[in-house]
Structure formats: C-alpha cells, structure tokens
Design a protein around this motif. Structure first.
Motif, short mmCIF file in Angstrom:
data_model
loop_
_atom_site.label_atom_id
_atom_site.label_comp_id
_atom_site.label_asym_id
_atom_site.label_seq_id
_atom_site.Cartn_x
_atom_site.Cartn_y
_atom_site.Cartn_z
N LEU A 269 0.81 -1.21 0.00
CA LEU A 269 0.00 0.00 0.00
C LEU A 269 0.85 1.27 0.00
O LEU A 269 0.48 2.26 -0.63
N THR A 270 1.98 1.26 0.70
CA THR A 270 2.83 2.45 0.72
C THR A 270 3.61 2.60 -0.58
O THR A 270 3.80 3.72 -1.06
N ARG A 271 4.06 1.50 -1.15
CA ARG A 271 4.83 1.57 -2.39
C ARG A 271 3.94 1.59 -3.62
O ARG A 271 4.20 2.31 -4.58
N GLY A 272 2.87 0.77 -3.60
CA GLY A 272 2.02 0.66 -4.78
C GLY A 272 0.99 1.76 -4.91
O GLY A 272 0.70 2.23 -6.02
N LEU A 273 0.43 2.21 -3.76
CA LEU A 273 -0.63 3.22 -3.80
C LEU A 273 -0.26 4.50 -3.07
O LEU A 273 -1.10 5.39 -2.91
N ALA A 274 1.00 4.61 -2.64
CA ALA A 274 1.52 5.83 -2.00
C ALA A 274 0.76 6.19 -0.73
O ALA A 274 0.59 7.36 -0.39
N TRP A 275 0.28 5.17 -0.01
CA TRP A 275 -0.34 5.42 1.28
C TRP A 275 0.73 5.78 2.31
O TRP A 275 1.91 5.44 2.16
N LYS A 276 0.31 6.46 3.37
CA LYS A 276 1.18 6.69 4.50
C LYS A 276 1.06 5.50 5.45
O LYS A 276 0.02 4.86 5.53
N ALA A 277 2.13 5.25 6.19
CA ALA A 277 2.13 4.12 7.11
C ALA A 277 1.00 4.24 8.12
O ALA A 277 0.37 3.24 8.50
N GLU A 278 0.71 5.46 8.56
CA GLU A 278 -0.36 5.67 9.53
C GLU A 278 -1.71 5.28 8.94
O GLU A 278 -2.58 4.77 9.66
N GLU A 279 -1.92 5.52 7.65
CA GLU A 279 -3.18 5.15 7.02
C GLU A 279 -3.35 3.64 6.97
O GLU A 279 -4.46 3.11 7.14
N VAL A 280 -2.25 2.94 6.74
CA VAL A 280 -2.30 1.48 6.73
C VAL A 280 -2.69 0.96 8.12
O VAL A 280 -3.53 0.06 8.25
N LYS A 281 -2.12 1.54 9.15
CA LYS A 281 -2.41 1.09 10.51
C LYS A 281 -3.85 1.36 10.89
O LYS A 281 -4.49 0.57 11.60
N VAL A 282 -4.40 2.47 10.42
CA VAL A 282 -5.81 2.77 10.69
C VAL A 282 -6.70 1.73 10.02
O VAL A 282 -7.68 1.24 10.62
#
Length: 373
Positions: A269-282
């Motif tokens: 998600l961070t590499r493929g969709l440029a999400w922030k790590a915090e967004e993944v954790k949420v």
C-alpha cells in the motif's frame, strides 16, 4: 525510510590455490545466485519493518521475525487443509527437489525428512533459513525471476512453487488473498472486501498482480504441462465452521491475519498506492474486528496445482482428474460434497471421486508414478 542499496555482487567463501585453478566458461547463471555475504544480510528497514537486501525492492513483503512466524503458521494451516500432505504430485523416489521462494525453509526441511534419499534445494531472496538442517538440504540466495536459470536443464525431478526434467513434476501451492463468502455474510461494505480490492490494485501497480485461483490451471496447460491437476481448498478466516479441522484451521488463520496482515499490506500500500504508514495502521484497526467476527463466514481459496513436464512416458495411473474442487458453498453447520470429473474414453465427463467440500483428505491420485525414477 532508509534508501535502497545496490544489489550485492557475487562472492565466494573460499578458493583453492591459483596453481589448481583452470579457467572455465563464464555462464550467465554464475551471476544470479549469491552466497551469503555482508551485503546480502545488510537488510533494509522501512516503516518499522525489515526487508530483503538482495535485489532490494523486488518483493514487497517483509522478512522480519514477525513475518517469518506468519509464514510458518501459513505452512501449518496448509497442512491442516491438505490432510498433512506436503505435496499433491505423485512422487515416489525423487532425486532432486527444488523449493522456489522457500521462505523459512520449513517445507524444504520437512520434504528432506520425508524423502531422505533426495537432495532438496531451497531458494529465496532472503537468507532467513536455519543453519541446522538435514544433511540433504541446501539453501541458496537466488532470484527465480531472472532470465537465466541457475541449474542445468532437465535437472530437477520435482519443483515446488520451471526447468524440471522430462517426466518431472512442477507444483504450485498458493493462496488467493481475496476474502469472500458463500452465504453473503461478507458484504461489499465490509473493510475485508475493501482490503481485498485495495491489495489487488496495489499489487498490480507494483507489477505483482494477484491471480485468481481459477487462473493457474490455464497457465499450466498453456505452458505445456501434462497431467495437470488442481485441488482447491477454502481456508476460513476465523473458527466459524462447524467442521473440527476447519475450525482449527480458522483459529490459526485468525492469528496469522491479526499478527501478519499489516506486514502483507504495508509494503504494497505504501509503495504501490503511495499510502502513509499511519493510514495502513488505521485500516488494520478497522479490519481486526471483522476478522474476529464469527458472523462473517469469510474464507480465502488455497490452491494446490501440479503438472508433469512431457517426456519419459510413465505407466498409466489414476492421475487423470483435471480438477478437484473442495469448494462447494458452505455454511457454519453444513458441508456439501463436490465431484471431480475426468474425460472417459469417449470424451464425456466421468466421475473420478467424491469428496466432502471441507474434508482435508487428498484425492486418490495414483502413487505409482515417480518424479525421480
């Protein structure tokens, strides 16, 4: 975030005196398998997770202890679903076995114990395998996606997970990560469905498209394999099924997801969709209650598929059914049966076997064949 390092060059642990050396032809394969060196174990760290250094960035999942625990747990779940079988291919006395993407090496080690006369080689981008292993096991740092093949042609009797010898078997065991259900208790509005769509989108953008479990058999046949056979298992997300074995598999799968789904998601998600790590954790915080909810009868499809490389004709056997779907619609209190079919002499479907949709017993496949005769 630590910047990526260049992939390490090859090195040799030792060499004999120059007087004993004779120049040999330089083969492309010599450049694609790395011995363990400081550069290979100089791991990268990103968003609190550890990743491989060799061919850095080519694989989006971490290789830290938390991920290794998930891999071993996944192995145990797969054995539960498959009735304790390590493989589907009808092996008898294979001489050389290759495990591509060996991970922790647990499958390779258990295969070496089951076939002590065989030489088992496991390859991976990460040197995370144990050092104390059976004498007939070796591990190599290698990239299976390189265009050059590290070993001679027609070398392996059985490959788990491309160049197998004529008459040898290639087997793939994989999990379709998409969550689904048969009774519509998993809704489009659920975060598990949202995650399934996100992760497949991210993987595609990362040039790691996620196949559907129905894709593999066509790829095997297109590649020219014969005696292609696929067995599909449904792996419950938590212990919602009534079946005791599946309930146990669901318990382990729930632990694997709770402990490991963030690691599976973070890099993609961070590499493929440029999400922030915090967004993944949420997102993970929103998913966990649904993973535990036994009112959501979700599962993922696990695939066992095997094919034989043409050549070295074998004796005939029962190894003829194209598919066995242990995947009829299920509910918590019932399991229905499914029937695998194979063409008879007149080309029409003929029943091969009938198996409970969730009974973890492998179909009869004719063990008279051997990948290493």
């Amino acid at each position: 975030m630590v910047g990526k390092k260049d992939a390490p060059t090859n090195s040799m642990a030792f060499s004999p005196p120059a007087s004993l050396l004779e120049a040999d032809e330089i083969l492309p394969s010599d450049l694609d398998s790395a011995s363990i060196s400081e550069s290979v174990v100089d791991y990268e760290f990103e968003n609190g997770r550890r990743y491989h250094a060799y061919k850095a960035g080519s694989y989006p999942l971490p290789n830290d202890e938390q991920e290794l625990d998930r891999i071993d747990l996944k192995h145990h779940i797969t054995l539960l679903l498959a009735g304790g079988n390590l493989h589907l291919a009808p092996l008898s006395h294979p001489k050389r076995i290759l495990d591509i993407g060996t991970g922790t090496g647990i499958w390779a080690i258990e295969m070496a114990e089951q076939y002590p006369q065989s030489q088992v080689i496991g390859t991976d981008l990460s040197p995370v395998q144990p050092s104390w292993v059976p004498d007939n096991v070796r591990f190599h740092i290698d990239d299976c996606e390189t265009k050059f093949w590290t070993w001679p042609e027609d070398y392996f009797d059985y490959i788990h997970s491309r160049h197998t010898k004529p008459g040898g078997y290639f087997e793939l065991q994989d999990l379709d990560c998409r969550f689904t259900s048969d009774d519509n208790t998993l809704l489009d509005s659920h975060n598990l469905t949202y995650w399934s769509n996100l992760i497949t989108e991210a993987a595609a953008k990362y040039n790691r498209p996620v196949p559907r479990y129905t894709d593999y058999i066509h790829w095997f046949e297109k590649a020219g394999f014969t005696d292609v056979r696929q067995v599909n298992f449904k792996c419950p997300t938590n212990p919602w099924p009534k079946n005791k074995v599946l309930k146990e598999a669901g318990k382990f799968q729930l632990v694997a997801h709770i402990e490991g789904l963030e690691g599976v998601s973070m890099g993609l998600l961070t590499r493929g969709l440029a999400w922030k790590a915090e967004e993944v954790k949420v997102l993970m915080a929103k998913i966990r209650p649904e993973l535990k909810d036994r009112g959501i009868h979700s599962y993922q499809n696990t695939v066992f598929i095997t094919g034989r490389k043409p050549g070295n004709p074998r004796h005939s056997s029962n190894y003829s059914a194209r598919t066995s779907n242990f995947s009829a619609p299920i509910t918590p209190n019932s399991c229905s049966s499914s029937t695998a079919h194979s063409p008879d002499d007149h080309g029409s479907p003929a029943p091969q076997e009938e198996t409970n949709a969730f009974t973890p017993v492998m179909p009869v496949i004719g063990h008279g064949h051997s990948g290493g005769d």
